[in-house]
Motif scaffolding. Sequence first.
Motif, PDB file in Angstrom:
ATOM      1  N   SER A   1       0.845  -1.187   0.000  1.00 62.79           N
ATOM      2  CA  SER A   1       0.000   0.000   0.000  1.00 62.79           C
ATOM      3  C   SER A   1       0.882   1.240   0.000  1.00 62.79           C
ATOM      4  O   SER A   1       2.090   1.158  -0.140  1.00 62.79           O
TER       5      SER A   1
ATOM      6  N   ALA B   1      -0.849   1.404   5.792  1.00 67.34           N
ATOM      7  CA  ALA B   1      -1.283   0.130   6.376  1.00 67.34           C
ATOM      8  C   ALA B   1      -0.193  -0.414   7.294  1.00 67.34           C
ATOM      9  O   ALA B   1       0.970  -0.043   7.183  1.00 67.34           O
TER      10      ALA B   1
ATOM     11  N   ASP C   1      -9.236  -8.040   4.767  1.00 68.42           N
ATOM     12  CA  ASP C   1      -7.854  -8.117   5.242  1.00 68.42           C
ATOM     13  C   ASP C   1      -7.025  -8.923   4.240  1.00 68.42           C
ATOM     14  O   ASP C   1      -7.489  -9.931   3.716  1.00 68.42           O
TER      15      ASP C   1
END
Length: 128
Positions: free
Chosen positions: A8, A12, A59
């Motif tokens: 990311s 994150a 997730d």
Amino acid sequence: ECFFEPRSDGSAQLIKFEVEVPCGVILQESDDAGGRPIVVVGAVGEGSNAEAAGLRPGDILRATSAVRQQMEMPTWQLLGGGIGRPKTFRFIFGADLDAKPARDFEEVLGAVGSNRLDPQGRPAILVV
């Protein structure tokens, strides 16, 4: 020791969950924003161990504990022509599908599922 490529913009973070087996989670293959293959939590069973641990749909699974049985052969058994005895090993299995060496989705599912073979009954470790 594990190394994880960023997935990311850096906002994150990696979180380790210890989830009792059976986990009660559905994993699915998907692509990240950059088109790279990933394993994501598709669903978490209501009242499941995964829900209790805090896993959420969406997730991204980065690693999991896994269990493997291997024959252990002491020297005296080898000399006598014996076959040894099974020994269970627990290790961390990287779940990045585009890792080197490459992993496939079925390997990741097998690694997560292998936690039920742990003779000590320890919780599965899932890194998301």
